[in-house]
Write a protein that holds these residues in place. Sequence first.
Motif, PDB file in Angstrom:
ATOM      1  N   VAL A  69      44.483  -4.015 -23.201  1.00  0.00           N
ATOM      2  CA  VAL A  69      43.919  -3.074 -22.236  1.00  0.00           C
ATOM      3  C   VAL A  69      42.390  -2.996 -22.347  1.00  0.00           C
ATOM      4  O   VAL A  69      41.670  -3.069 -21.357  1.00  0.00           O
ATOM      5  CB  VAL A  69      44.595  -1.696 -22.411  1.00  0.00           C
ATOM      6  CG1 VAL A  69      43.797  -0.609 -21.738  1.00  0.00           C
ATOM      7  CG2 VAL A  69      45.995  -1.755 -21.811  1.00  0.00           C
ATOM      8  N   GLY A  91      46.639   0.679 -18.794  1.00  0.00           N
ATOM      9  CA  GLY A  91      47.692   1.699 -18.922  1.00  0.00           C
ATOM     10  C   GLY A  91      49.004   1.201 -19.499  1.00  0.00           C
ATOM     11  O   GLY A  91      49.842   2.001 -19.903  1.00  0.00           O
ATOM     12  N   VAL A  97      49.994   3.642 -27.849  1.00  0.00           N
ATOM     13  CA  VAL A  97      48.793   4.154 -28.542  1.00  0.00           C
ATOM     14  C   VAL A  97      48.903   5.668 -28.720  1.00  0.00           C
ATOM     15  O   VAL A  97      48.556   6.207 -29.772  1.00  0.00           O
ATOM     16  CB  VAL A  97      47.499   3.765 -27.782  1.00  0.00           C
ATOM     17  CG1 VAL A  97      46.269   4.280 -28.524  1.00  0.00           C
ATOM     18  CG2 VAL A  97      47.413   2.262 -27.601  1.00  0.00           C
ATOM     19  N   HIS A 184      39.417   8.381 -27.393  1.00  0.00           N
ATOM     20  CA  HIS A 184      40.129   7.425 -26.519  1.00  0.00           C
ATOM     21  C   HIS A 184      39.216   6.892 -25.415  1.00  0.00           C
ATOM     22  O   HIS A 184      39.597   6.862 -24.246  1.00  0.00           O
ATOM     23  CB  HIS A 184      41.366   8.107 -25.920  1.00  0.00           C
ATOM     24  CG  HIS A 184      42.301   8.600 -26.970  1.00  0.00           C
ATOM     25  ND1 HIS A 184      43.082   7.759 -27.733  1.00  0.00           N
ATOM     26  CD2 HIS A 184      42.531   9.851 -27.449  1.00  0.00           C
ATOM     27  CE1 HIS A 184      43.776   8.470 -28.609  1.00  0.00           C
ATOM     28  NE2 HIS A 184      43.453   9.741 -28.459  1.00  0.00           N
ATOM     29  N   ALA A 256      48.083   0.123 -33.023  1.00  0.00           N
ATOM     30  CA  ALA A 256      48.465   1.236 -32.134  1.00  0.00           C
ATOM     31  C   ALA A 256      49.152   0.765 -30.852  1.00  0.00           C
ATOM     32  O   ALA A 256      50.013   1.457 -30.320  1.00  0.00           O
ATOM     33  CB  ALA A 256      47.240   2.074 -31.790  1.00  0.00           C
TER      34      ALA A 256
HETATM   35  N1  LIG Z   1      44.003   0.654 -31.096  1.00  0.00           N
HETATM   36  C1  LIG Z   1      44.531  -0.086 -30.142  1.00  0.00           C
HETATM   37  O1  LIG Z   1      45.364  -0.945 -30.382  1.00  0.00           O
HETATM   38  C2  LIG Z   1      44.147   0.171 -28.712  1.00  0.00           C
HETATM   39  C3  LIG Z   1      45.061  -0.142 -27.712  1.00  0.00           C
HETATM   40  C4  LIG Z   1      44.731   0.137 -26.393  1.00  0.00           C
HETATM   41  C5  LIG Z   1      43.498   0.640 -26.084  1.00  0.00           C
HETATM   42  N2  LIG Z   1      42.607   0.900 -27.096  1.00  0.00           N
HETATM   43  C6  LIG Z   1      41.281   1.419 -26.765  1.00  0.00           C
HETATM   44  O2  LIG Z   1      41.437   2.663 -26.085  1.00  0.00           O
HETATM   45  C7  LIG Z   1      40.516   2.685 -25.005  1.00  0.00           C
HETATM   46  C8  LIG Z   1      40.997   3.662 -23.961  1.00  0.00           C
HETATM   47  O3  LIG Z   1      42.142   3.142 -23.318  1.00  0.00           O
HETATM   48  P1  LIG Z   1      42.683   3.751 -21.943  1.00  0.00           P
HETATM   49  O4  LIG Z   1      43.791   2.866 -21.504  1.00  0.00           O
HETATM   50  O5  LIG Z   1      42.911   5.205 -22.086  1.00  0.00           O
HETATM   51  O6  LIG Z   1      41.408   3.509 -21.017  1.00  0.00           O
HETATM   52  P2  LIG Z   1      40.974   4.312 -19.714  1.00  0.00           P
HETATM   53  O7  LIG Z   1      39.915   3.505 -19.083  1.00  0.00           O
HETATM   54  O8  LIG Z   1      42.176   4.690 -18.911  1.00  0.00           O
HETATM   55  O9  LIG Z   1      40.369   5.674 -20.305  1.00  0.00           O
HETATM   56  C9  LIG Z   1      39.132   5.773 -20.910  1.00  0.00           C
HETATM   57  C10 LIG Z   1      38.532   7.107 -20.525  1.00  0.00           C
HETATM   58  O10 LIG Z   1      37.314   7.267 -21.242  1.00  0.00           O
HETATM   59  C11 LIG Z   1      36.379   7.848 -20.359  1.00  0.00           C
HETATM   60  N3  LIG Z   1      35.030   7.621 -20.835  1.00  0.00           N
HETATM   61  C12 LIG Z   1      34.242   6.526 -20.691  1.00  0.00           C
HETATM   62  N4  LIG Z   1      33.063   6.740 -21.286  1.00  0.00           N
HETATM   63  C13 LIG Z   1      33.110   7.973 -21.820  1.00  0.00           C
HETATM   64  C14 LIG Z   1      32.186   8.762 -22.555  1.00  0.00           C
HETATM   65  N5  LIG Z   1      30.958   8.318 -22.858  1.00  0.00           N
HETATM   66  N6  LIG Z   1      32.570   9.997 -22.936  1.00  0.00           N
HETATM   67  C15 LIG Z   1      33.798  10.480 -22.618  1.00  0.00           C
HETATM   68  N7  LIG Z   1      34.702   9.788 -21.907  1.00  0.00           N
HETATM   69  C16 LIG Z   1      34.354   8.548 -21.530  1.00  0.00           C
HETATM   70  C17 LIG Z   1      36.660   7.195 -19.017  1.00  0.00           C
HETATM   71  O11 LIG Z   1      36.115   7.933 -17.948  1.00  0.00           O
HETATM   72  C18 LIG Z   1      38.187   7.176 -19.012  1.00  0.00           C
HETATM   73  O12 LIG Z   1      38.740   8.333 -18.441  1.00  0.00           O
HETATM   74  C19 LIG Z   1      40.487   1.216 -24.539  1.00  0.00           C
HETATM   75  O13 LIG Z   1      39.322   0.904 -23.824  1.00  0.00           O
HETATM   76  C20 LIG Z   1      40.564   0.462 -25.831  1.00  0.00           C
HETATM   77  O14 LIG Z   1      39.294   0.178 -26.349  1.00  0.00           O
HETATM   78  C21 LIG Z   1      42.912   0.681 -28.381  1.00  0.00           C
END
Ligand SMILES: NC(=O)c1ccc[n+]([C@@H]2O[C@H](COP(=O)([O-])OP(=O)(O)OC[C@H]3O[C@@H](n4cnc5c(N)ncnc54)[C@H](O)[C@@H]3O)[C@@H](O)[C@H]2O)c1
Length: 292
Positions: A69, A91, A97, A184, A256
Amino acid sequence: MKTLLIGDLAPGTQQYLEEKTDLMKVTNEKFLAGQYPDVQAVVLRTFTTLGREELARLPKLKYVVSCSVGVNNIDLEALREKNIELIHCPGTNANSVAEHTLHLMMALLRQDPQRPFAELKSKTVGIIGLGYIGKVVARKLLGFSCKVIAFDVLEIPQEVLDELHVEMKPFDTVVKEADILTVHVPLNKHTQHLINEKVFSAMKEGSFFVNTSRAEVIDEEGLMKHQEKFRGIALDVYSEGIKFTNTHVILTEHVAAQGEDSFKNQCKEPIQLFLEKVNAESSTASQSMSSF
Ligand SMILES: NC(=O)c1ccc[n+]([C@@H]2O[C@H](COP(=O)([O-])OP(=O)(O)OC[C@H]3O[C@@H](n4cnc5c(N)ncnc54)[C@H](O)[C@@H]3O)[C@@H](O)[C@H]2O)c1
């Protein structure tokens, strides 16, 4: 279509590519040493970096299929310039996660399963980034009778907030009020070290900190400096060699997103989208052949 798969996919998903494409598979390490003059599509996960240097070795590339993602491993500007299409499915791993995040929170609260423990009820959970994952975390917290506050750079519709019982607050307020802070956000130039020393310093004494986003979102030096103030720290993503003196730390190795069902969807859905495009391309090609 000549397709390069880099690394491993969820069990049972590689076969879709094998059936419908001319597939070659390499490990991440081998990929870095190779040249791929005929490859038109690459399928990869977050562990493969695809920058300008790597793209130069893929001169015929048309599609990048990301089975992860977060896409901070891919130079999106270079893809746009070269007219290469990115296929990914935001998503698809949110449940996995979010479940892992809840697992980490509960494990931090119950440091020793045989001893009295802190409860989630009446705690304030702060969510930074209320996207796909942040929302699922909030939804899962609904049953725990805790207070959930959040900050996001985007405006979240009020009906969504009402349904999730989340109150949006300014970043500094979320940081100061949270008993448990969970992060996140995606990694980009605006979020690198978003959770910096100042943030750790502003957090409550005796609070809990969870990060399942990306290591670089956190200023790890800052976390090290303030680690003793935390009652517990849990990281799914962190730099190699990170060391803690605080004994209440849980580290998981970027797992995760690997909940069995989510991991499968996260691989299957972008591959299916990609194969639809491959199909469409070949039927357009055969139509123009027949009208020739
Ligand atoms: N650990 C893991 O294995 C794993 C797995 C999946 C995703 N992730 C990480 O989690 C992140 C989030 O995933 P998601 O699917 O929810 O993404 P998403 O794009 O749906 O959500 C991210 C949210 O963060 C907000 N955002 C961006 N910049 C921001 C800031 N400066 N302050 C506050 N909010 C801010 C965005 O507006 C959005 O609503 C991914 O980009 C990825 O790096 C990690």
